[in-house]
Design a protein around this motif. Structure first.
Motif, mmCIF file in Angstrom:
data_model
loop_
_atom_site.group_PDB
_atom_site.id
_atom_site.type_symbol
_atom_site.label_atom_id
_atom_site.label_comp_id
_atom_site.label_asym_id
_atom_site.label_seq_id
_atom_site.Cartn_x
_atom_site.Cartn_y
_atom_site.Cartn_z
ATOM 1 N N GLU A 36 88.936 -55.575 17.484
ATOM 2 C CA GLU A 36 89.183 -55.474 18.796
ATOM 3 C C GLU A 36 87.765 -55.662 19.526
ATOM 4 N N ALA A 37 86.705 -55.109 18.943
ATOM 5 C CA ALA A 37 85.327 -55.062 19.608
ATOM 6 C C ALA A 37 84.468 -55.424 18.457
ATOM 7 N N PRO A 38 84.384 -56.628 17.976
ATOM 8 C CA PRO A 38 83.589 -57.162 16.691
ATOM 9 C C PRO A 38 82.095 -56.841 16.976
ATOM 10 N N GLN A 39 81.761 -57.322 18.146
ATOM 11 C CA GLN A 39 80.310 -57.507 18.573
ATOM 12 C C GLN A 39 79.489 -55.901 18.606
ATOM 13 N N LEU B 294 91.544 -57.082 4.895
ATOM 14 C CA LEU B 294 90.166 -57.726 5.073
ATOM 15 C C LEU B 294 90.057 -58.538 6.431
ATOM 16 N N HIS B 295 91.037 -59.189 7.050
ATOM 17 C CA HIS B 295 91.178 -59.993 8.232
ATOM 18 C C HIS B 295 90.568 -59.198 9.488
ATOM 19 N N ARG C 299 74.582 -60.153 3.683
ATOM 20 C CA ARG C 299 75.439 -60.398 2.858
ATOM 21 C C ARG C 299 76.582 -59.291 3.269
ATOM 22 N N VAL C 300 77.711 -59.994 3.502
ATOM 23 C CA VAL C 300 78.817 -59.124 3.664
ATOM 24 C C VAL C 300 79.986 -59.215 2.988
ATOM 25 N N LEU C 301 80.344 -58.141 2.424
ATOM 26 C CA LEU C 301 81.336 -58.185 1.271
ATOM 27 C C LEU C 301 82.639 -57.394 2.001
ATOM 28 N N VAL C 302 83.797 -57.888 2.051
ATOM 29 C CA VAL C 302 84.888 -57.516 2.571
ATOM 30 C C VAL C 302 86.061 -57.277 1.679
ATOM 31 N N SER D 200 83.455 -59.803 13.089
ATOM 32 C CA SER D 200 82.541 -58.850 12.962
ATOM 33 C C SER D 200 81.578 -59.272 11.479
ATOM 34 N N ALA D 201 82.325 -59.620 10.658
ATOM 35 C CA ALA D 201 81.562 -60.203 9.284
ATOM 36 C C ALA D 201 80.895 -61.467 9.700
ATOM 37 N N ALA D 202 81.284 -62.510 10.459
ATOM 38 C CA ALA D 202 80.539 -63.555 10.943
ATOM 39 C C ALA D 202 79.394 -63.087 11.520
ATOM 40 N N LEU D 203 79.515 -62.129 12.330
ATOM 41 C CA LEU D 203 78.210 -61.992 13.107
ATOM 42 C C LEU D 203 77.515 -61.315 12.314
ATOM 43 N N LEU D 204 77.865 -60.537 11.406
ATOM 44 C CA LEU D 204 76.735 -59.907 10.710
ATOM 45 C C LEU D 204 75.960 -60.938 9.678
ATOM 46 N N ALA D 205 76.894 -61.841 9.034
ATOM 47 C CA ALA D 205 76.261 -62.841 8.144
ATOM 48 C C ALA D 205 75.302 -63.759 8.820
ATOM 49 N N ASP D 206 75.679 -64.243 10.145
ATOM 50 C CA ASP D 206 74.741 -64.788 11.119
ATOM 51 C C ASP D 206 73.287 -64.048 11.403
ATOM 52 N N ALA D 207 73.602 -62.760 11.309
ATOM 53 C CA ALA D 207 72.342 -61.794 11.507
ATOM 54 C C ALA D 207 71.392 -61.727 10.023
ATOM 55 N N GLY D 208 72.123 -62.219 9.084
ATOM 56 C CA GLY D 208 71.102 -62.261 7.907
ATOM 57 C C GLY D 208 71.478 -61.316 6.610
#
Length: 315
Positions: free
Chosen positions: A286-289, A41-42, A57-60, A47-55
């Motif tokens: 490698e390219a989370p954005q 999951l790591h 709920r990110v489940l991994v 990318s999960a942090a970016l998506l959480a900031d975008a609003g």
């Protein structure tokens, strides 16, 4: 559900107690991210942090055989076939009360996303699939490839032997480093990054799940008879109609199909993107954005498709 050190949580889902990360607003649209082998999951931390900031709920979750995910019963088959990974994901969403989600993944995770989108499209608002359409079958895998292509699957044949099973068990870290370096030849990952994920392979079921997954593909291990009907449907390479963005790294050293080979499998809104700059197989890490942007874009595609359907109904 209970919290665990490191900010992770556990929940009983199907035949598993699943370890997972849960970030972003709890009442926000859900994004389910699925890793592959040999990762955990790591791979989605950034990318999960970016998506959480975008609003979102990110489940991994950690898949069966990884990290703190455990079987509830010692009697459960340590099965790694494609259909069981998808039913695990459904059970996980059900346990959390999530009706539908954007699903994204790479490697085993992309295949699982494909299976969910093909067989249960009502649960998949849209998908982001690294390396495209990866649904397979034992019959298709029985067909020989040209020698150069077979060479890239060396570990699959190694795992078909008892020597390979023992070797993977004994040299898990060395094996993983080799796969990471060949699959992502330009990725300069740190020892800390590697160690964080390698810890997940200490799971007591890890080797059994990995070996079964690859032996099942070659028809050397049986699947669960209860999943036989699902595997028959998957063997027909069903089309996927949910909004989809496929991604590929420009330096992916792992076996993967060319984009043109799977374009016809996606019949709904679709886009293909290439991540440049030496991006390999573990594209979300490698390219989370790039990966996060694709999730946001496919969500927009899904919203537009929904508006168009509503307009047709009104007419």
């Amino acid at each position: 559900m209970s919290g665990t050190p490191g900010g992770l949580a556990h929940i009983v889902a199907g035949e598993l107690e699943v370890e997972y990360a849960d970030s972003g607003p709890q009442d926000a649209p859900a994004v389910l991210l699925l890793h592959g082998w040999p990762y955990d999951l790591h791979a989605f931390d950034a990318s999960a942090a970016l998506l959480a900031d975008a609003g979102y709920r990110v489940l991994v979750p950690n898949l069966r055989g990884y990290g703190g995910t455990r079987f509830l019963s010692a009697e459960s088959a340590r099965n790694g076939e494609q259909a069981v990974l998808a039913t695990d994901a459904l059970a996980f969403l059900d346990a959390l009360g999530v009706a539908d989600a954007i699903v994204g993944g790479f490697d085993w995770g992309a295949r699982t996303a494909n299976v969910l989108a093909a067989l249960w499209p009502e649960r998949v608002r849209g998908q982001v699939s690294v390396s495209g359409y990866l649904v397979g079958s034992q019959a298709a895998n029985a067909q020989p490839l040209p020698p150069a292509a077979e060479f890239t699957w060396w570990y699959q044949f190694y795992f078909a032997t008892e020597r390979g099973r023992v070797g993977y068990d004994r040299f898990r870290d060395d094996f993983t480093r080799l796969i990471w370096r060949t699959a992502s030849p330009q990725w300069e990952f740190s020892d800390e990054t590697f160690a964080r994920t390698a810890a997940s392979f200490a799971n007591p079921d890890h080797v059994a799940i990995v070996i079964h997954n690859y032996r099942w593909r070659l028809g050397l291990a049986d699947g669960d008879p209860a999943l036989g009907e699902l595997e028959e449907r998957l063997a027909a390479r069903p089309p996927i109609g949910v909004p989809t963005i496929t991604l590929e790294g420009d330096a992916n050293g792992a076996p993967h199909p060319e984009a043109a080979a799977y374009r016809d499998r996606f019949t709904g809104p679709y886009e293909h993107r290439v991540a440049s700059g030496g991006v390999g197989h573990d594209l979300p890490q490698e390219a989370p954005q790039v990966f996060a942007d694709a999730v946001v874009a496919v969500d927009r595609m899904a919203s537009e498709a929904g508006r168009q359907r509503e307009g047709v109904r009104r007419v």
